[in-house]
Design a protein around this motif. Structure first.
Motif, PDB file in Angstrom:
ATOM      1  N   LEU A 212     -24.793  20.219  93.249  1.00 42.30           N
ATOM      2  CA  LEU A 212     -25.404  19.507  94.373  1.00 42.30           C
ATOM      3  C   LEU A 212     -26.026  20.483  95.363  1.00 42.30           C
ATOM      4  CD1 LEU A 212     -25.946  16.847  95.818  1.00 42.30           C
ATOM      5  CD2 LEU A 212     -23.682  17.044  96.833  1.00 42.30           C
ATOM      6  N   LEU A 213     -25.330  21.579  95.642  1.00 46.54           N
ATOM      7  CA  LEU A 213     -25.877  22.596  96.542  1.00 46.54           C
ATOM      8  C   LEU A 213     -27.128  23.238  95.953  1.00 46.54           C
ATOM      9  CD1 LEU A 213     -22.626  24.332  97.835  1.00 46.54           C
ATOM     10  CD2 LEU A 213     -24.205  22.914  99.142  1.00 46.54           C
ATOM     11  N   LEU A 214     -27.116  23.497  94.659  1.00 45.93           N
ATOM     12  CA  LEU A 214     -28.303  24.056  94.008  1.00 45.93           C
ATOM     13  C   LEU A 214     -29.495  23.125  94.192  1.00 45.93           C
ATOM     14  CD1 LEU A 214     -29.707  26.160  92.214  1.00 45.93           C
ATOM     15  CD2 LEU A 214     -28.844  24.895  90.244  1.00 45.93           C
ATOM     16  N   ASN A 215     -29.269  21.840  93.990  1.00 43.55           N
ATOM     17  CA  ASN A 215     -30.327  20.849  94.161  1.00 43.55           C
ATOM     18  C   ASN A 215     -30.815  20.807  95.612  1.00 43.55           C
ATOM     19  OD1 ASN A 215     -32.035  18.634  93.342  1.00 43.55           O
ATOM     20  ND2 ASN A 215     -30.587  17.300  94.405  1.00 43.55           N
ATOM     21  N   LEU A 216     -29.894  20.832  96.554  1.00 41.35           N
ATOM     22  CA  LEU A 216     -30.281  20.785  97.962  1.00 41.35           C
ATOM     23  C   LEU A 216     -31.057  22.037  98.368  1.00 41.35           C
ATOM     24  CD1 LEU A 216     -27.062  19.316  99.641  1.00 41.35           C
ATOM     25  CD2 LEU A 216     -29.272  18.185  99.373  1.00 41.35           C
ATOM     26  N   ILE A 217     -30.604  23.184  97.937  1.00 38.04           N
ATOM     27  CA  ILE A 217     -31.261  24.439  98.318  1.00 38.04           C
ATOM     28  C   ILE A 217     -32.661  24.521  97.726  1.00 38.04           C
ATOM     29  CG2 ILE A 217     -31.209  26.952  97.957  1.00 38.04           C
ATOM     30  CD1 ILE A 217     -28.144  26.757  98.326  1.00 38.04           C
ATOM     31  N   THR A 218     -32.815  24.088  96.487  1.00 41.64           N
ATOM     32  CA  THR A 218     -34.110  24.228  95.821  1.00 41.64           C
ATOM     33  C   THR A 218     -35.080  23.094  96.129  1.00 41.64           C
ATOM     34  OG1 THR A 218     -33.223  23.199  93.814  1.00 41.64           O
ATOM     35  CG2 THR A 218     -33.197  25.622  93.924  1.00 41.64           C
ATOM     36  N   LYS A 219     -34.568  21.894  96.465  1.00 43.65           N
ATOM     37  CA  LYS A 219     -35.466  20.750  96.635  1.00 43.65           C
ATOM     38  C   LYS A 219     -35.429  20.100  98.009  1.00 43.65           C
ATOM     39  CE  LYS A 219     -35.277  19.751  91.746  1.00 43.65           C
ATOM     40  NZ  LYS A 219     -34.702  18.941  90.720  1.00 43.65           N
ATOM     41  N   LYS A 220     -34.305  20.225  98.704  1.00 41.79           N
ATOM     42  CA  LYS A 220     -34.151  19.547 100.002  1.00 41.79           C
ATOM     43  C   LYS A 220     -33.484  20.497 100.996  1.00 41.79           C
ATOM     44  CE  LYS A 220     -33.504  15.049  97.817  1.00 41.79           C
ATOM     45  NZ  LYS A 220     -32.584  13.919  97.660  1.00 41.79           N
ATOM     46  N   TYR A 221     -34.171  21.561 101.302  1.00 40.40           N
ATOM     47  CA  TYR A 221     -33.578  22.628 102.111  1.00 40.40           C
ATOM     48  C   TYR A 221     -33.164  22.151 103.506  1.00 40.40           C
ATOM     49  CZ  TYR A 221     -32.611  27.365 103.639  1.00 40.40           C
ATOM     50  OH  TYR A 221     -31.991  28.500 104.095  1.00 40.40           O
ATOM     51  N   ASP A 222     -33.947  21.281 104.112  1.00 34.81           N
ATOM     52  CA  ASP A 222     -33.581  20.762 105.439  1.00 34.81           C
ATOM     53  C   ASP A 222     -32.276  19.976 105.388  1.00 34.81           C
ATOM     54  OD1 ASP A 222     -35.785  21.921 106.631  1.00 34.81           O
ATOM     55  OD2 ASP A 222     -36.989  20.095 106.587  1.00 34.81           O
ATOM     56  N   ASP A 223     -32.082  19.197 104.333  1.00 29.83           N
ATOM     57  CA  ASP A 223     -30.827  18.457 104.158  1.00 29.83           C
ATOM     58  C   ASP A 223     -29.653  19.414 103.967  1.00 29.83           C
ATOM     59  OD1 ASP A 223     -32.196  16.105 104.402  1.00 29.83           O
ATOM     60  OD2 ASP A 223     -32.226  15.653 102.253  1.00 29.83           O
TER      61      ASP A 223
END
Length: 116
Positions: free
Chosen positions: A56-67
């Protein structure tokens, strides 16, 4: 109080204290407050919890950095500890961030347990 050095050691301590469900509830609460539409099942194994959080963190960092930044702020991860993470390898970095998140959430659960 928290001498663990990685997520698996920390989660083993959480299991020893019988606080896994409380930790997952706290994670779910903070994810919801950060407007991230993800929820961990209460009966998830600690290894699966760690792996799901990492992905989940990988996804957030790569695609939804503000989130991702909003989540760190909501959970109240220490900026000083974040600054000590080496950014040499994305997967290692994510594992370290995951550890800091779990550590902070466990601190919240322990404090609530001690003062309730």
């Amino acid at each position: 109080m928290l001498e663990e050095k990685n997520s698996l050691e920390l989660l083993k301590a959480v299991e020893t204290e019988n606080l896994v469900i409380k930790l997952i509830e706290q994670l779910n609460k903070d994810f919801q407050l950060a407007n991230i539409d993800e929820e961990f099942k209460l009966n998830i194994s600690t290894l699966a919890l760690k792996n799901n959080l990492d992905s989940l963190l990988l996804n957030l960092i790569t695609k939804k950095y503000d989130d991702y930044l909003n989540l760190l702020y909501r959970i109240d991860v220490s900026e000083n500890e974040m600054a000590t993470i080496k950014n040499d390898n994305l997967l290692n970095t994510i594992e370290n961030i995951s550890f800091l998140i779990l550590k902070r959430e466990f601190q919240k659960v322990l404090l609530r347990k001690m003062y309730s």
